[in-house]
Design an enzyme around this catalytic site. Structure first.
Site, PDB file in Angstrom:
ATOM      1  CB  CYS A  81      -0.967  -0.041   1.177  1.00 30.64           C
ATOM      2  SG  CYS A  81      -2.358   1.114   0.984  1.00 30.64           S
ATOM      3  CG  HIS A 169      -3.683  -3.440   3.255  1.00 31.60           C
ATOM      4  ND1 HIS A 169      -2.644  -3.033   4.044  1.00 31.60           N
ATOM      5  CD2 HIS A 169      -4.280  -2.308   2.788  1.00 31.60           C
ATOM      6  CE1 HIS A 169      -2.600  -1.710   4.087  1.00 31.60           C
ATOM      7  NE2 HIS A 169      -3.577  -1.239   3.329  1.00 31.60           N
ATOM      8  CD  GLU A 171      -1.366  -6.001   5.552  1.00 33.09           C
ATOM      9  OE1 GLU A 171      -1.399  -4.800   5.870  1.00 33.09           O
ATOM     10  OE2 GLU A 171      -1.145  -6.394   4.385  1.00 33.09           O
ATOM     11  CB  VAL A 226      -1.418 -16.685  29.713  1.00 34.92           C
ATOM     12  CG1 VAL A 226      -0.569 -17.368  28.641  1.00 34.92           C
ATOM     13  CG2 VAL A 226      -2.794 -17.309  29.777  1.00 34.92           C
ATOM     14  CB  SER A 229       1.904 -18.867  34.160  1.00 33.07           C
ATOM     15  OG  SER A 229       0.996 -18.494  35.171  1.00 33.07           O
TER      16      SER A 229
END
Length: 513
Positions: A81, A169, A171, A226, A229
């Site tokens: 782009c 785009h 992605e 998460v 840990s």
């Protein structure tokens, strides 16, 4: 990193998505500011460079421009782009304001299927456009390889120099075959293998941690979430007893959370775990407070005080470890009113009291959230921790609406445990973003066992989201809702009514406070 793709960020809201797509090709990607010197990029020895999109016009006086020597590094370049317009402008082409703006879904017609980007792809593809400017003249030695309804230069290439440009785009999910286009660039053009795996990353991360820390001690605030840990498990694998984890029970945790953390990390992983039971202190500080922001600030300040005192008891340490993730440390590029213009504020980025003299260890700072989960599984963490749903920093305090008291926390904790249990039993818990209970400051009349009751109301919240920025409420099956309400009302003393929240974000937020 043996192989990597460098992405220069020109302020696109999709830059991080490009990085994710490259990593999904099992190739490491790193995002750099658009004006990073070419010499600094060269030191990284990238296999290829991607120029992101952005909100600017390349011909504007204040346009963000890269180091011109970027195109002399001898590595493949892909402009997306704004990136393709930049590529063309720098190399002698021309970009002008388009007569029509090309936005949304479009059809790409590939005119030269020998172009490496479109290998093994059909000649007609759905793509996603988002631009007002367009290429009107190609640079020397470039040729068009694909067109759209409004662009005769929707894809271009200089095959000899391995320079490519896409006006759309690839992605985003709205370009269904876009990941294959990026894979063709990464593997076919740049020659990258597929060495970016969690197993390889784990070995590399262990070595990097050992090199940074040496023989020094490290302290980590373990929340049971998460990120912290996985950081704890990774650090423990790398440096063993040099790590001390501090777990603060603020009295605002979910059911059995303190016990689970102590069981998993203390007894199973055998790491040094310092348990701080400060529930009474937090609840005392919150007494009589109903304003959500005041709650958050009180909890934040109290946590710092408790954590500081705990670090002193833990003994002398040089490093403080944090579970900071890659999206938290990437600066958003402030360009032309870009909506992501400011650096994100995040509880793990900065915010340390000045008198806490620690150097930082951030072992997850190169990873996205789902990569952290993969790493957790590699480290042997149980699924219940690795795939647990997000939980707010202030805990149950922002789900107990109004004043936070021990009895109201207990009511909510018991109701929430039922929600989690039934969502797991239904198979939905690990498929959606969040599901939880909220205790409303509403009491209503009910009838239970022929007796009049006047008890609290529990709201059940279930949402689907990709990143927490927007969310849609999940249409839970009626039989599941019926079971949730029945169990909560019958098993949780103090509740006689359940409601289901059907508000999306926006206009609402995921949490109620």
């Amino acid at each position: 990193m043996n192989e990597q793709i460098v992405i220069l960020d020109f302020g696109s809201q999709y830059t991080q998505v490009i990085a994710r797509r490259v990593r999904e090709c099992n190739v490491y990607s790193t995002i750099l500011h658009f004006n990073t010197p070419a010499t600094a990029i060269a030191k990284l020895k990238p296999s290829g460079i991607i120029l992101s999109g952005g909100p600017s016009s390349v011909y504007a006086a204040d346009a963000p421009l890269p180091d011109k020597n970027l195109f002399e590094l001898g590595v493949p370049v892909l402009g997306i782009c704004f990136g393709v317009q930049l590529l063309a402008q720098f190399l002698g082409g021309k970009v002008e304001k388009g007569l029509k703006r090309e936005y949304g879904k479009g059809t790409l017609t590939v005119k030269d299927s020998s172009c490496a980007l479109f290998a093994k792809l059909p000649k007609s593809l759905q793509v996603w456009n988002s631009h007002g400017d367009k290429l009107t003249k190609l640079p020397r030695d470039f040729k068009p390889v694909a067109i759209t309804e409004n662009s005769e230069y929707a894809a271009i290439e200089n095959r000899a120099r391995k320079f490519f440009g896409l006006q759309f785009h690839p992605e985003v999910v709205h370009t269904p075959r876009g990941k294959e286009i990026l894979a063709n660039f990464v593997h076919g053009v740049c020659g990258c293998g597929k060495s970016w795996t969690m197993r390889n990353y784990l070995d590399q991360a262990v070595e990097e941690i050992r090199a940074q820390v040496g023989k020094e001690k490290v302290i980590l605030g373990l929340s049971g979430g998460v990120d912290s840990s996985v950081a704890a498990a990774l650090l423990h694998k790398a440096i063993g007893d040099q790590l001390t984890c501090i777990f603060v029970n603020n009295g605002l945790l979910r059911a059995r959370e303190a016990e689970v953390v102590q069981e998993v990390f203390g007894r199973n992983f055998k790491l040094k775990l310092q348990y701080e039971n400060s529930a009474a202190l937090f609840l005392k500080k919150l007494k009589g407070v109903t304003d959500p922001e005041k709650k958050r600030k009180i909890i934040g300040r109290t946590f710092i005080d408790v954590f500081q005192a705990a670090t002193q008891r833990a003994g002398k340490a040089k490093f403080l470890a944090q579970g900071t993730l890659y999206p938290d440390v990437i600066e958003s590029v402030p360009i032309a009113g870009n909506p992501a213009a400011l650096i994100k504020s995040h509880h793990n980025v900065g915010g340390l009291p000045k008198n806490m003299k620690f150097a930082l260890v951030e072992p997850l700072k190169n990873l996205f959230k789902d990569e952290v989960r993969q790493l957790g599984l590699e480290l042997g963490l149980p699924k219940e921790i690795v795939w647990r749903q997000p939980f707010p920093g202030p805990g149950l305090a922002v789900r107990v609406l109004g004043e936070v008291t021990p009895s109201r926390c207990e009511i909510l904790r018991n109701a929430d445990a039922i929600v989690v249990e039934e969502m797991k039993a239904s198979g939905l818990y690990y498929k959606i973003w969040q599901s939880f209970a909220v205790l409303l400051p509403v009491r209503s009349v009910g009838v239970m066992g022929d007796e009049r009751t006047y008890d609290y109301t529990i709201a059940i919240r279930a949402v689907e989201s990709q990143d927490g920025m927007t969310a849609d409420w999940v249409k839970l099956p009626y039989d599941l809702l019926e079971k949730l309400a029945s169990r909560i009302i019958n098993e949780v003393k103090g509740v006689n009514r359940c409601v289901f929240d059907i508000t999306s974000k926006p206009p609402g937020t995921i949490e109620w406070e």
